[in-house]
Design a protein around this motif. Structure first.
Motif, PDB file in Angstrom:
ATOM      1  N   ARG A 166      40.790  41.389   9.010  1.00  0.00           N
ATOM      2  CA  ARG A 166      40.615  39.943   8.918  1.00  0.00           C
ATOM      3  C   ARG A 166      41.473  39.284   7.849  1.00  0.00           C
ATOM      4  O   ARG A 166      41.453  38.084   7.704  1.00  0.00           O
ATOM      5  CB  ARG A 166      39.147  39.609   8.655  1.00  0.00           C
ATOM      6  CG  ARG A 166      38.226  40.112   9.743  1.00  0.00           C
ATOM      7  CD  ARG A 166      36.761  39.727   9.567  1.00  0.00           C
ATOM      8  NE  ARG A 166      36.282  39.719   8.206  1.00  0.00           N
ATOM      9  CZ  ARG A 166      35.735  38.646   7.608  1.00  0.00           C
ATOM     10  NH1 ARG A 166      35.622  37.511   8.254  1.00  0.00           N
ATOM     11  NH2 ARG A 166      35.288  38.716   6.370  1.00  0.00           N
ATOM     12  N   GLY A 167      42.213  40.085   7.106  1.00  0.00           N
ATOM     13  CA  GLY A 167      42.997  39.569   5.987  1.00  0.00           C
ATOM     14  C   GLY A 167      44.290  38.952   6.423  1.00  0.00           C
ATOM     15  O   GLY A 167      44.572  38.862   7.625  1.00  0.00           O
ATOM     16  N   PRO A 168      45.111  38.528   5.514  1.00  0.00           N
ATOM     17  CA  PRO A 168      44.899  38.642   4.067  1.00  0.00           C
ATOM     18  C   PRO A 168      43.805  37.683   3.583  1.00  0.00           C
ATOM     19  O   PRO A 168      43.488  36.705   4.247  1.00  0.00           O
ATOM     20  CB  PRO A 168      46.255  38.267   3.485  1.00  0.00           C
ATOM     21  CG  PRO A 168      46.919  37.421   4.500  1.00  0.00           C
ATOM     22  CD  PRO A 168      46.392  37.872   5.830  1.00  0.00           C
ATOM     23  N   HIS A 169      43.257  38.022   2.424  1.00  0.00           N
ATOM     24  CA  HIS A 169      42.208  37.211   1.816  1.00  0.00           C
ATOM     25  C   HIS A 169      42.604  36.863   0.389  1.00  0.00           C
ATOM     26  O   HIS A 169      43.253  37.653  -0.290  1.00  0.00           O
ATOM     27  CB  HIS A 169      40.879  37.975   1.740  1.00  0.00           C
ATOM     28  CG  HIS A 169      40.233  38.238   3.054  1.00  0.00           C
ATOM     29  ND1 HIS A 169      39.966  37.259   3.985  1.00  0.00           N
ATOM     30  CD2 HIS A 169      39.752  39.383   3.589  1.00  0.00           C
ATOM     31  CE1 HIS A 169      39.368  37.786   5.032  1.00  0.00           C
ATOM     32  NE2 HIS A 169      39.236  39.081   4.825  1.00  0.00           N
ATOM     33  N   SER A 170      42.138  35.699  -0.048  1.00  0.00           N
ATOM     34  CA  SER A 170      42.321  35.329  -1.449  1.00  0.00           C
ATOM     35  C   SER A 170      41.303  36.089  -2.289  1.00  0.00           C
ATOM     36  O   SER A 170      40.260  36.534  -1.783  1.00  0.00           O
ATOM     37  CB  SER A 170      42.122  33.818  -1.635  1.00  0.00           C
ATOM     38  OG  SER A 170      40.762  33.481  -1.438  1.00  0.00           O
ATOM     39  N   VAL A 171      41.588  36.221  -3.552  1.00  0.00           N
ATOM     40  CA  VAL A 171      40.649  36.877  -4.466  1.00  0.00           C
ATOM     41  C   VAL A 171      39.346  36.085  -4.490  1.00  0.00           C
ATOM     42  O   VAL A 171      38.256  36.660  -4.479  1.00  0.00           O
ATOM     43  CB  VAL A 171      41.258  37.020  -5.879  1.00  0.00           C
ATOM     44  CG1 VAL A 171      40.221  37.511  -6.870  1.00  0.00           C
ATOM     45  CG2 VAL A 171      42.462  37.951  -5.854  1.00  0.00           C
ATOM     46  N   ARG A 172      39.454  34.762  -4.492  1.00  0.00           N
ATOM     47  CA  ARG A 172      38.255  33.908  -4.500  1.00  0.00           C
ATOM     48  C   ARG A 172      37.373  34.206  -3.282  1.00  0.00           C
ATOM     49  O   ARG A 172      36.162  34.361  -3.393  1.00  0.00           O
ATOM     50  CB  ARG A 172      38.655  32.440  -4.511  1.00  0.00           C
ATOM     51  CG  ARG A 172      37.487  31.486  -4.580  1.00  0.00           C
ATOM     52  CD  ARG A 172      37.924  30.035  -4.433  1.00  0.00           C
ATOM     53  NE  ARG A 172      39.084  29.710  -5.237  1.00  0.00           N
ATOM     54  CZ  ARG A 172      39.037  29.073  -6.415  1.00  0.00           C
ATOM     55  NH1 ARG A 172      37.880  28.716  -6.905  1.00  0.00           N
ATOM     56  NH2 ARG A 172      40.141  28.787  -7.060  1.00  0.00           N
ATOM     57  N   HIS A 173      38.002  34.332  -2.103  1.00  0.00           N
ATOM     58  CA  HIS A 173      37.243  34.651  -0.895  1.00  0.00           C
ATOM     59  C   HIS A 173      36.582  36.031  -1.014  1.00  0.00           C
ATOM     60  O   HIS A 173      35.403  36.184  -0.661  1.00  0.00           O
ATOM     61  CB  HIS A 173      38.151  34.614   0.346  1.00  0.00           C
ATOM     62  CG  HIS A 173      37.497  35.186   1.564  1.00  0.00           C
ATOM     63  ND1 HIS A 173      36.599  34.466   2.323  1.00  0.00           N
ATOM     64  CD2 HIS A 173      37.569  36.419   2.124  1.00  0.00           C
ATOM     65  CE1 HIS A 173      36.160  35.227   3.302  1.00  0.00           C
ATOM     66  NE2 HIS A 173      36.737  36.415   3.213  1.00  0.00           N
ATOM     67  N   LEU A 174      37.335  37.002  -1.489  1.00  0.00           N
ATOM     68  CA  LEU A 174      36.783  38.359  -1.602  1.00  0.00           C
ATOM     69  C   LEU A 174      35.592  38.405  -2.549  1.00  0.00           C
ATOM     70  O   LEU A 174      34.618  39.118  -2.287  1.00  0.00           O
ATOM     71  CB  LEU A 174      37.871  39.331  -2.055  1.00  0.00           C
ATOM     72  CG  LEU A 174      38.971  39.600  -1.024  1.00  0.00           C
ATOM     73  CD1 LEU A 174      40.108  40.394  -1.651  1.00  0.00           C
ATOM     74  CD2 LEU A 174      38.409  40.330   0.187  1.00  0.00           C
TER      75      LEU A 174
END
Length: 141
Positions: free
Chosen positions: A82-90
């Protein structure tokens, strides 16, 4: 069991030896054969168990050795699917604290499994081809 190298430089696992011949196994294919002991050289510093691990393709070994537990593996799978993801999202979407998340991402980067990227103007992470290939081998996808 010991690790040996044959005359062509291939690593083999020495399973048994006698005065006539040595029984060896190719760690990558599992194929066993008999060789003349004079054609084999003992490899020091190479654990036979490390050599045996070569039966698992390198990208899958990278995933296995970089993931200390199921949560870490789940993080890598989620980034791949489902990525990429931001650190905030993770941080908001997982049950990992900031320290644990950044520790895992650092380990994954060191293993060549994730890379830093920009996600909607924020620092984020995406899986590498190596991670995608390793996960595909493990999941059969």
């Amino acid at each position: 069991m010991r690790t040996v190298r044959d005359e062509s430089g291939d690593l083999l696992l020495l399973l048994a030896e006698s005065s006539d011949a040595c029984r060896v196994r190719d760690p990558e294919t599992g194929e066993e054969s008999y060789r003349d002991g004079d054609d084999l050289e003992l490899v020091s510093g190479e654990s036979p168990l490390t050599a045996a691990a070569r039966a698992v393709p390198e990208p899958a070994r990278a995933v296995l050795t970089a993931t200390p537990d199921e949560r870490a593996l789940g993080l890598l799978v989620d980034l791949a699917r489902r990525g990429p993801h931001s650190v905030r999202h993770l941080l908001s979407a997982t049950d990992l604290c900031e320290s644990d998340l950044l520790g895992l991402l650092t380990e994954f980067r060191a293993a060549g499994l994730v890379e830093e990227t920009d996600v909607m103007g924020e620092r984020g992470y995406a899986t590498t081809d190596r991670a995608d290939e390793g996960l595909a081998l493990l999941t059969g996808e």
